[in-house]
Design an enzyme around this catalytic site. Structure first.
Site, PDB file in Angstrom:
ATOM      1  CG  ASP A  81      -0.212  -0.524   2.490  1.00  0.00           C
ATOM      2  OD1 ASP A  81       0.750  -0.366   2.714  1.00  0.00           O
ATOM      3  OD2 ASP A  81      -1.147  -1.224   3.433  1.00  0.00           O
ATOM      4  CG  ASN A 150      -8.979  -2.012  12.455  1.00  0.00           C
ATOM      5  OD1 ASN A 150      -8.068  -2.872  11.650  1.00  0.00           O
ATOM      6  ND2 ASN A 150      -9.315  -0.872  11.171  1.00  0.00           N
ATOM      7  CG  HIS A 152      -5.415  -2.900   8.799  1.00  0.00           C
ATOM      8  ND1 HIS A 152      -5.676  -2.004   9.526  1.00  0.00           N
ATOM      9  CD2 HIS A 152      -4.446  -3.041   8.662  1.00  0.00           C
ATOM     10  CE1 HIS A 152      -4.738  -1.056   9.675  1.00  0.00           C
ATOM     11  NE2 HIS A 152      -3.735  -2.216   9.087  1.00  0.00           N
ATOM     12  CD  GLU A 157      -8.922   0.790   7.877  1.00  0.00           C
ATOM     13  OE1 GLU A 157      -8.169  -0.315   9.004  1.00  0.00           O
ATOM     14  OE2 GLU A 157      -7.543   1.442   7.778  1.00  0.00           O
TER      15      GLU A 157
END
Ligand code: F6R
Length: 256
Positions: A81, A150, A152, A157
């Site tokens: 990313d 979380n 990811h 996400e």
């Protein structure tokens, strides 16, 4: 004696005492992937994560390069990313982090670093070009993954569609808060990124997910255990045929 891997939800899980042991195991897997491709007469394609977790792994691979045991000069290094909105020369861009921590110390030709392009006006087209270039180099041999608090992977996400490829994504507030340590304040953390999609990640021939520290325990348990609040993005790795998760004691704490 080295702890043996266990299998959780079809995924090989290696639980190690600490972050140093995780880095040693991950570096060995990475070096092996490079050797294997070279033995087959191919240029290795290594997918790398940015962030804090894999840094000790990269340092160990650097040590192997410096000792003369490994020559990844012709490897391809593929990013997961890239932030959108930072200036081209901003050192917090993942391109620059990977140049500093991987490409330069490993002696890789910098033209062989593949990072999603984020300066284009058309980021949908840029994401498409990234996928095309990735396919043209033959896809990823080994993809290293971290995991967000979380759940990811990459910047996919919660709520990400497992069928999606590389695309423009919006970062969750908790991701921006976690990454604020690399910025002066959370307000400086970009709102968006271009990330490999879950479908892109699953196309890698091998996956190696690393997690260290107690702050990752809940995400690891959600990825590999019963999913109380619906699937977290990282749970897609369960459907991959060649995946290993390497955890330290703290990150494995909530895993049954
Ligand atoms: C980084 C990335 C993220 C990180 C994750 C964990 O390229 O895609 O998924 O792997 O946020 O980050 P650290 O290792 O900093 O806790």
């Amino acid at each position: 004696m080295r702890p043996a891997p266990t299998v959780v939800e079809g995924v090989r899980v290696l639980r190690l005492p600490d972050a140093a042991a995780v880095a040693a195991a991950a570096a060995a897997a990475l070096i092996d992937a490079i050797y294997q491709a070279q033995a087959q007469g191919r240029d290795p394609v290594i997918g790398v994560a940015t962030g804090d977790t894999p840094q000790a792994t990269y340092a160990r691979v650097t040590a192997a390069v410096e000792s003369g045991c490994l020559d990844p000069a012709r490897a391809w290094i593929v990013a997961l990313d890239e932030y959108v909105g930072l200036g081209r020369d901003d050192p917090r861009r993942y391109r620059h982090e990977l140049l500093r921590k991987v490409v330069e110390p490993w002696g890789v030709d910098p033209t062989r670093l593949l990072v999603p392009e984020v300066d284009s006006a058309d980021l949908t087209e840029a994401a498409h070009v990234f996928e095309e270039r990735l396919a043209a180099i033959g896809g990823v041999d080994l993809q290293l993954l971290g995991i967000g608090r979380n759940g990811h992977v990459g910047f996919n996400e919660p709520g990400s569609d497992p069928e999606q490829g590389t695309r423009l994504v919006r970062l969750a507030p908790s991701t921006r808060a976690a990454n604020a340590v690399h910025f002066r304040s959370v307000d400086e953390v970009p709102q968006e990124a271009v990330s490999q999609g879950l479908a892109t990640i699953l196309r890698a021939r091998r996956l190696l997910l690393l997690a260290t520290g107690p702050q990752k325990a809940a995400a690891v348990a959600a990825a590999l255990g019963p999913e109380a609040d619906g699937p977290v993005p990282a749970s897609v790795i369960r459907s991959h045929p060649h995946v290993t998760v390497v955890l330290d004691h703290d990150a494995a704490r909530l895993l049954r």
